[in-house]
Design a protein around this motif. Structure first.
Motif, PDB file in Angstrom:
ATOM      1  N   ALA A  18       5.735 -65.080  -2.945  1.00 27.83           N
ATOM      2  CA  ALA A  18       5.261 -64.794  -1.587  1.00 27.83           C
ATOM      3  C   ALA A  18       5.744 -63.418  -1.119  1.00 27.83           C
ATOM      4  O   ALA A  18       5.395 -62.965  -0.033  1.00 27.83           O
ATOM      5  CB  ALA A  18       5.753 -65.879  -0.636  1.00 27.83           C
ATOM      6  N   GLY A  19       6.588 -62.762  -1.950  1.00 23.75           N
ATOM      7  CA  GLY A  19       7.023 -61.413  -1.606  1.00 23.75           C
ATOM      8  C   GLY A  19       8.298 -61.358  -0.775  1.00 23.75           C
ATOM      9  O   GLY A  19       8.607 -60.329  -0.178  1.00 23.75           O
ATOM     10  N   ASP A  20       9.036 -62.452  -0.718  1.00 18.35           N
ATOM     11  CA  ASP A  20      10.298 -62.494   0.023  1.00 18.35           C
ATOM     12  C   ASP A  20      11.360 -61.685  -0.729  1.00 18.35           C
ATOM     13  O   ASP A  20      11.759 -62.045  -1.840  1.00 18.35           O
ATOM     14  CB  ASP A  20      10.718 -63.967   0.175  1.00 18.35           C
ATOM     15  CG  ASP A  20      12.097 -64.143   0.809  1.00 18.35           C
ATOM     16  OD1 ASP A  20      12.913 -63.197   0.787  1.00 18.35           O
ATOM     17  OD2 ASP A  20      12.344 -65.247   1.334  1.00 18.35           O
ATOM     18  N   ARG A  21      11.809 -60.555  -0.096  1.00 17.05           N
ATOM     19  CA  ARG A  21      12.755 -59.677  -0.754  1.00 17.05           C
ATOM     20  C   ARG A  21      14.089 -60.332  -1.074  1.00 17.05           C
ATOM     21  O   ARG A  21      14.668 -60.126  -2.136  1.00 17.05           O
ATOM     22  CB  ARG A  21      13.044 -58.433   0.094  1.00 17.05           C
ATOM     23  CG  ARG A  21      11.999 -57.381   0.000  1.00 17.05           C
ATOM     24  CD  ARG A  21      11.477 -57.311  -1.416  1.00 17.05           C
ATOM     25  NE  ARG A  21      10.206 -56.635  -1.419  1.00 17.05           N
ATOM     26  CZ  ARG A  21      10.091 -55.320  -1.365  1.00 17.05           C
ATOM     27  NH1 ARG A  21      11.148 -54.573  -1.311  1.00 17.05           N
ATOM     28  NH2 ARG A  21       8.897 -54.772  -1.358  1.00 17.05           N
ATOM     29  N   ARG A  22      14.619 -61.114  -0.121  1.00 17.17           N
ATOM     30  CA  ARG A  22      15.923 -61.736  -0.368  1.00 17.17           C
ATOM     31  C   ARG A  22      15.796 -62.709  -1.540  1.00 17.17           C
ATOM     32  O   ARG A  22      16.666 -62.765  -2.404  1.00 17.17           O
ATOM     33  CB  ARG A  22      16.431 -62.445   0.890  1.00 17.17           C
ATOM     34  CG  ARG A  22      16.980 -61.468   1.936  1.00 17.17           C
ATOM     35  CD  ARG A  22      17.499 -62.166   3.192  1.00 17.17           C
ATOM     36  NE  ARG A  22      18.419 -63.258   2.923  1.00 17.17           N
ATOM     37  CZ  ARG A  22      18.122 -64.555   3.103  1.00 17.17           C
ATOM     38  NH1 ARG A  22      16.923 -64.898   3.533  1.00 17.17           N
ATOM     39  NH2 ARG A  22      19.025 -65.472   2.854  1.00 17.17           N
ATOM     40  N   CYS A 144      10.026 -59.083 -11.030  1.00 20.77           N
ATOM     41  CA  CYS A 144       9.374 -58.121 -10.134  1.00 20.77           C
ATOM     42  C   CYS A 144       7.859 -58.198 -10.251  1.00 20.77           C
ATOM     43  O   CYS A 144       7.136 -58.138  -9.253  1.00 20.77           O
ATOM     44  CB  CYS A 144       9.840 -56.699 -10.445  1.00 20.77           C
ATOM     45  SG  CYS A 144      11.551 -56.383  -9.985  1.00 20.77           S
ATOM     46  N   GLU A 145       7.362 -58.358 -11.462  1.00 21.32           N
ATOM     47  CA  GLU A 145       5.911 -58.450 -11.650  1.00 21.32           C
ATOM     48  C   GLU A 145       5.365 -59.700 -10.967  1.00 21.32           C
ATOM     49  O   GLU A 145       4.333 -59.661 -10.291  1.00 21.32           O
ATOM     50  CB  GLU A 145       5.571 -58.450 -13.141  1.00 21.32           C
ATOM     51  CG  GLU A 145       5.774 -57.096 -13.790  1.00 21.32           C
ATOM     52  CD  GLU A 145       5.537 -57.114 -15.289  1.00 21.32           C
ATOM     53  OE1 GLU A 145       5.308 -56.033 -15.863  1.00 21.32           O
ATOM     54  OE2 GLU A 145       5.588 -58.217 -15.894  1.00 21.32           O
ATOM     55  N   ALA A 146       6.094 -60.795 -11.112  1.00 15.35           N
ATOM     56  CA  ALA A 146       5.660 -62.035 -10.468  1.00 15.35           C
ATOM     57  C   ALA A 146       5.666 -61.879  -8.946  1.00 15.35           C
ATOM     58  O   ALA A 146       4.899 -62.524  -8.237  1.00 15.35           O
ATOM     59  CB  ALA A 146       6.568 -63.189 -10.892  1.00 15.35           C
ATOM     60  N   ALA A 147       6.533 -60.973  -8.456  1.00 14.87           N
ATOM     61  CA  ALA A 147       6.622 -60.717  -7.011  1.00 14.87           C
ATOM     62  C   ALA A 147       5.531 -59.758  -6.543  1.00 14.87           C
ATOM     63  O   ALA A 147       5.474 -59.409  -5.371  1.00 14.87           O
ATOM     64  CB  ALA A 147       7.994 -60.157  -6.667  1.00 14.87           C
TER      65      ALA A 147
END
Lengths: 335, 335
Positions: A18-22, A144-147
C-alpha cells in the motif's frame, strides 16, 4: 483475519504494497535481521512479496573515489522522479561495518532526494560480510519493488568484489569516472570497465569540461580493446555534471535505450532468470556451508584442517570430502 | 609392505615421486576419475602426494583466438627445459567435452615438446563442467609437482570463465595477444587484461614486426587505465615470436622477475594460502551441493522451486532455506 500484530507478515506485506513507508522500513529491517527468531516471519514476508517484485529497472552504480556518486544519484534520482517514477536507492558497502554506518547513513548526503516522497534511501546493512550485504540488498530490492518503486539504484563503494556483486544483481551497470584521470590515478578496479553498460565522466563543468571530453575519448578508445557484453548494445561514454545538472537527462535516456534494446533481445529477462537461479543455488550452498561452519562438533576439526590445507600439507579435496562426510553422517564411521 | 597391486596408492605415490611417467599418468587418471569406487584410492593418493607438492612456479597462459598459444607453450617449454627445469603442461578446456578430446589431445600440437623426457603434457579431462575441469586440473598440478616438475604451465582456451579459474589456481597469469589487433577484433574477454601479470604480443616476426610493436604500445596505454594487481609488479608488455624463437628468453626472464618480486613481498606465498583455503571451502560447498543435488528425495522439489524462482514468483532465500532444511533434517517437520 481480525486485528493483527504490527510484525504480522501478512499485515506488513499489505502495508508495504500500500506504500506505507514505515512498513517498508520495518519490512527491510526484518529481512535483514540475523536473529534466528525473526527468520520465519522474514521468510513469510518474502514469500508474500516476491510475486509482486521485479517490475523495476535495476541499475548498479559504481565509480572511482571522488567521482561524485552520491551527488550523481541525487541528481539522477530527482530527474527520474520528475519523469513520474519512484526511486529506491540501496547501497552495497561491506566497509560500512568499519565506519560504523553506511555511506548512505551520512545525513549530509542526498538530503534533498531523501526528503521526497517518491524516493526511498536505504543504507547498507552494517556489520556484514560482502555475502551478507549482497543477500540483504537483493532482498531489500525485492521489498522496494513490491512497494511500487520502479527504479532501483544500487550503489557500490567499490570495496573488494562489491562491483561484481552489484553487477550480478542488477540489469544495468553504470560506471562513474572523473575528468582528466585517464591513468592509474583513477584507480579503476580490475574488470570493472568491462562490466559497465554505461560510462559517465562526471564533474564535466567549469574548467574541467575540456578534460572531461578528452577523458571520454580516452575511455572510448580503451573500450575498443574490449569485447562488448551484448551484441545489441554498444557501451556509450558520456559526460555529465551532477553539480550543474547537465548530461543527467542524457544519462537517463541512455538507460532507457539500454532497457529497450535488451528487452527486445530478450537478454534482460534471460539475465534476470539466470541471476535468480544462480542466487538460489548460492543461497543453498551458503546455507549448507553455514550449517557446517556453525556445527559445534565440527569447528575444531575444520580449523585444524584449514591450517593444514593453507600450509599445503593437505589436499583440499580430501579434506573437504572428509569434513562433509562427517557433517552429513555424524553417526557413520569413515570408509 | 611386500608386493603391491599397481593401483595401490602408496606404491603409485612412490613411483610418481620416483619420476615414473606411467605411474604419473595413472595417478592423474585416478584423481580425475569420477567413479565412486576410485575415490578412496584417489583421496589416499592425494593425501600421500600433497606434502610433496607446491615446489613449482604455476603459470596460467591464455590468449585470444589464433594468438598461437600451443606454439608459444612449445617454445617456452623447450627454452625452460634448456634452463634445466622440468615442465608440466595442463589444460583447462571445458569445451574439450564437445570436441570429444582436449585441444592438447591433438597429436599435431607440441609434438617436439611432448617427446622430451623433461616435459609432461596432459590434456584437459573431457566431458566435465568448468568446475570439474578446474578441480581436476588443480589436482593434476599437485601430482605433477610431487613428481618433480618445477614449472607448471596451465593453458586455458578461454571458454566461459576458464581464465578466472586458471588465474585462481596459478601464481602468474600470462596473456598472449596478436599484432595489429588493438581493437575488438582481438575479442579480449572482459576482465582478462586486468588479470594478466605479463602480456605478450606473439607472432612478432616478418611483416608483422612493426604492427606488433604498435600493438604492444597500445596495450601499454590501455594498461595505464587499470589499477595494478600488485604494488610490487608493473605488468610488462613484450613482443615475441614463438615461430622464430625470439622474445621467449625475455618472457621467461619476466616470469623470473615476477616470481622474485612477489616472493620477496610475500604475495606469492600469501596468494597460495588464500587459494588453498578458498579451494577447501569451495570443495566443501560443492560436496554439499552435490549431495543435495544427487539426493533422489529432493530432485522433484528442487526442479519445481528452481522454476518458480527463475519466474520470480518465489524468493531464493526462502526457497533455499526450505530445501536445505528438508535436506539436512529429512525427519523433522517444517517450522
Amino acid at each position: 483475519m481480525g486485528a493483527r500484530r504490527e510484525s504480522d507478515p501478512q499485515d506488513l506485506a499489505d502495508r508495504v504494497q500500500a506504500g506505507d513507508r514505515r512498513a517498508l522500513a520495518r519490512a527491510i529491517t526484518l529481512v535483514e535481521s540475523s536473529r534466528r527468531e525473526d527468520q520465519p516471519a522474514a521468510n513469510r514476508l518474502l514469500e508474500l512479496l516476491a510475486p509482486h517484485a521485479g517490475r523495476s529497472i535495476r541499475i548498479g552504480i559504481t565509480g572511482v573515489p571522488g567521482a561524485g556518486k552520491s551527488s550523481f544519484i541525487e541528481a539522477l534520482g530527482n530527474h527520474v522522479i520528475g519523469q513520474g517514477h519512484q526511486v529506491a536507492v540501496l547501497a552495497v558497502d561491506p566497509s560500512s561495518s568499519i565506519s560504523g554506518g553506511s555511506i548512505l547513513g551520512d545525513k549530509t548526503r542526498m538530503e534533498n532526494l531523501g526528503r521526497r516522497p517518491e524516493a526511498f534511501i536505504r543504507p547498507s546493512p552494517a556489520g556484514r560480510t560482502l555475502g551478507g550485504v549482497t543477500r540483504h540488498t537483493r532482498e531489500a530490492m525485492l521489498v522496494c519493488e513490491a512497494a511500487g518503486f520502479d527504479v532501483v539504484l544500487v550503489e557500490t563503494v567499490g570495496v573488494g568484489q562489491s562491483e561484481t556483486a552489484v553487477a550480478e544483481m542488477t540489469d544495468m551497470f553504470v560506471l562513474l569516472l572523473l575528468p582528466g584521470g585517464g591513468d592509474e590515478l583513477q584507480g579503476i578496479k580490475r574488470g570493472i570497465m568491462e562490466r559497465a553498460d554505461l560510462i559517465l565522466v562526471n564533474k564535466c563543468d567549469g574548467a574541467m569540461q575540456a578534460a572531461a571530453a578528452r577523458s571520454a575519448a580516452d575511455y572510448r578508445h580503451a573500450l575498443r580493446l574490449l569485447q562488448p557484453r551484448s551484441t545489441h548494445w554498444q557501451v556509450p561514454v558520456q559526460t555529465c555534471s551532477a553539480h550543474e545538472g547537465t548530461g543527467i537527462a542524457a544519462a537517463w535516456e541512455a538507460i532507457g535505450r539500454f532497457r529497450a534494446a535488451l528487452t527486445a533481445s530478450g537478454e534482460l529477462a534471460a539475465g534476470r532468470a539466470t541471476q535468480a537461479r544462480a542466487w538460489l543455488w548460492s543461497e543453498m550452498a551458503e546455507n549448507l556451508i553455514d550449517s557446517l561452519r556453525e556445527n559445534r562438533a565440527m569447528q575444531e576439526r575444520v580449523a585444524a584442517i584449514e591450517a593444514a590445507v593453507a600450509a599445503g600439507s593437505a589436499a583440499p579435496r580430501v579434506a573437504a570430502a572428509e569434513l562433509v562426510r562427517i557433517f552429513l553422517n555424524p553417526g557413520k564411521a569413515g570408509p
